[in-house]
Design an enzyme around this catalytic site. Structure first.
Site, mmCIF file in Angstrom:
data_model
loop_
_atom_site.group_PDB
_atom_site.id
_atom_site.type_symbol
_atom_site.label_atom_id
_atom_site.label_comp_id
_atom_site.label_asym_id
_atom_site.label_seq_id
_atom_site.Cartn_x
_atom_site.Cartn_y
_atom_site.Cartn_z
ATOM 1 N N GLU A 111 5.444 22.638 -34.218
ATOM 2 C CA GLU A 111 6.295 22.343 -33.051
ATOM 3 C C GLU A 111 7.710 21.976 -33.527
ATOM 4 O OE1 GLU A 111 5.080 18.695 -31.174
ATOM 5 O OE2 GLU A 111 6.198 19.102 -29.348
ATOM 6 N N LYS A 145 6.740 24.236 -23.523
ATOM 7 C CA LYS A 145 5.768 23.141 -23.453
ATOM 8 C C LYS A 145 5.694 22.604 -22.032
ATOM 9 C CE LYS A 145 4.609 18.868 -26.018
ATOM 10 N NZ LYS A 145 5.079 17.998 -27.124
ATOM 11 N N CYS A 182 1.354 20.840 -28.866
ATOM 12 C CA CYS A 182 0.993 19.423 -28.995
ATOM 13 C C CYS A 182 0.353 18.841 -27.730
ATOM 14 C CB CYS A 182 2.223 18.630 -29.424
ATOM 15 S SG CYS A 182 1.835 17.096 -30.302
#
Lengths: 284, 273
Positions: A46, A114, A150
């Site tokens: 990430e 994300k 994540c």
């Protein structure tokens, strides 16, 4: 489903905070090494091009989709392995996303923004980033892929969305901080939770999981590494350490997807219509 | 199992990596650490030595004429065990000159002057040796405010600042530091006969069990009492933690402009590193 074996390189790097140029160089070096080892996919963590605790640097390191840095990574994939890398994406209307792209055959095949931005404890992503809006699987020469960044993983519906789209491989990229060092176990408490979640995803959804977590420190926060590859049976097939940058290679066999789905045909038997009915009733 | 227990080997590995990375990415190869002969500085120095090698650690003993002589000999013991060459800077004269000029004669005032003279020594050695000042304050004393602001609390990086005192003991044992240093009563040695626990009025073993619940687990006073801790002690500890908050913060700035340092000018120290 592709019949090609998935030889992947999980590039557990330690990005330099806010230095895109230096990070691009370390990406290119890792890509070169991965290509030399015949990897067909390189997965970076990430925000691999920028580092994680960006705060006001978010606006200074952001890349537009036509940025030469991304073009450079795309170019590498003309003859080299496919690439997944993380960066800050600035949209045309100047929103900033914690984003990842899948590069293949000289272009970007897929963009993921994300969705779930952690804004609690030591995390403050919601202050700086806009959130993405969907989980779209996409096809590659290596099979059908879904990208999770994540915190996306901690919301089970994210991976479930990919499961409904019948992904073969989940690519999970993170900058996960180590928190808590319990006496039992071989990793931080946060890492132990991660391992359980990732194994559960592979097991629940009969897919392979490629997990790339960064290492290194930013202002006293340690990113705990522990990158790993998990096969569709939920077995860890390769694992990196928790301290040093390293390239972790794994060779996954798509035939395992078939066997796992014969052994436990979860997707075949799944009833998303029940969920849809419930959501409709709840007015969601 | 105590909430204070931790994976000692993993903790040491992580803290060693912390010192190595946070020193080198700023272009330094060395740290300077004040060795008091106590367990905190011994552990910090041991972690740094494992991270940077003995050539990467500059240990400095800073005795005062009134210091317990054992502080210096124990500091030497730590340096010898770690293979470090101890530099000794006596602070008696400098402290006396300041105390005279300031007409400071109470023991707390003199203790603060000593702590800040030592800070001055460490930061000058830092400049001379191109070595970052390594912190030696543990989480217990940082929470309780049991330290001198801009004195022993001053450092560039601190590997033990998130370890409670009992965890410092555990890691010191893990790193096989000398039993003499591990077993003596913790003391700031700012005046004769001073001990931490005597001055604080409670033991580290007890306060750490309270703090780990209060801070890490966000326990309320009611929950702590239900766990068997005395209410008056719990209240005293909570009051100390709140009262010392100023010591843990950079100075506050009056906001006038559009972007103010620390408020909405937000960059990590590792910016670009």
């Amino acid at each position: 489903m592709s019949t090609n074996r998935l030889t992947a390189c999980i590039a557990q790097l330690s990005p330099r905070l806010g230095d895109v140029e230096a990070n691009l160089a370390s990406h290119l070096e890792a890509i070169g090494e991965a290509a030399a080892q015949d990897a067909r996919l390189v997965v970076f963590p990430e925000l691999s091009l920028t580092g994680y605790r960006l705060r006001d640097l978010t606006y200074e390191v952001a890349l537009r989709r036509d940025d030469p840095v991304l073009a450079q990574l795309a170019k590498e994939t003309r003859s080299g392995p496919d690439i997944i890398a993380g960066f800050v994406e600035e949209s045309d209307d100047h929103r900033f996303y914690n984003a990842a792209a899948y590069f293949s055959a000289g272009r970007v095949v897929h963009w993921h923004r994300k969705v779930y931005l952690p804004t609690y404890g030591l995390f403050e992503e919601g202050r700086f980033f806009a959130c993405g809006a969907d989980f779209r699987a996409f096809d590659t020469g290596l099979g059908r892929v879904g990208i999770l960044i994540c915190e996306d993983v901690w919301h089970l519906s994210s991976a479930y969305a990919y499961f409904l789209q019948s992904v073969d491989w989940l690519a999970v990229i993170s900058s996960g901080p180590g928190r808590g060092l319990p006496e039992e176990g071989k990793e931080p408490a946060s890492g132990k939770a991660w391992n359980s979640l990732l194994i559960a995803l592979a097991t629940f959804f009969n897919c392979g999981v490629l997990y790339c977590n960064r290492v290194g420190w930013e202002d006293g926060v340690k990113f705990w590494g522990g990158s790993k590859a998990i096969d569709p049976f939920g077995e860890i097939r390769a694992e990196a350490g928790q301290v040093d940058p390293e390239l972790c290679f794994v060779d996954l066999d798509p035939a395992d997807l078939r066997l796992a789905r014969i052994n436990t045909p979860i997707r075949r038997d799944e009833r998303p219509d029940l969920l849809k009915r419930l959501l409709d009733e709840m007015g969601q | 199992m105590s909430l204070l227990s931790l994976n000692r080997q993993l903790a040491v590995d992580f803290l060693v990596d912390f010192v190595r990375e946070e020193t080198r990415k700023f272009g330094f190869e060395k740290v300077v650490v004040g060795l008091s002969g106590g367990i905190d500085s011994a552990l910090s120095a041991a972690i740094a030595t494992r991270a940077l090698g003995s050539a990467g650690v500059v240990p400095v003993a800073m005795p005062h004429a009134d210091s317990d002589p054992a502080s210096l000999t124990d500091g030497q013991l730590v340096a010898d065990q770690l293979g470090l060459t101890l530099r000794t800077i006596d602070i008696t004269e400098a402290t006396a000159a300041l105390a005279r000029a300031l007409a400071t004669d109470d023991r707390v005032g003199l203790g603060n002057v000593k702590a800040r003279v030592r800070m001055t020594v460490l930061f000058e050695v830092s400049r001379q040796e191109s070595a970052l000042v390594l912190g030696t304050s543990n989480k217990t004393e940082l929470l309780l405010g049991y330290g001198t602001l801009f004195g022993d609390m001053a450092s560039a990086l601190n590997p033990i600042g998130d370890l409670y005192k009992m965890q410092v003991f555990a890691l010191a044992e893990e790193m096989a530091l000398s039993a003499r240093v591990r077993e003596k009563a913790p003391s700031a040695d700012l005046w004769s006969g001073q001990t931490d626990e005597g001055e604080l009025g409670f033991s580290y073993a007890e306060v750490d069990e309270i703090l780990v619940r209060m801070i890490d687990r966000r326990a309320t006073n009611d929950a702590l009492v239900a766990d068997g801790f005395q209410l008056d002690l719990v209240e005293r500890v909570r009051s100390r933690v709140r009262g010392a908050q100023y010591k843990r913060c950079p100075p506050i700035l009056a906001k006038v402009g559009l972007r103010t340092l620390g408020t909405d000018f937000l960059y990590q120290r590792d910016w670009g590193r």
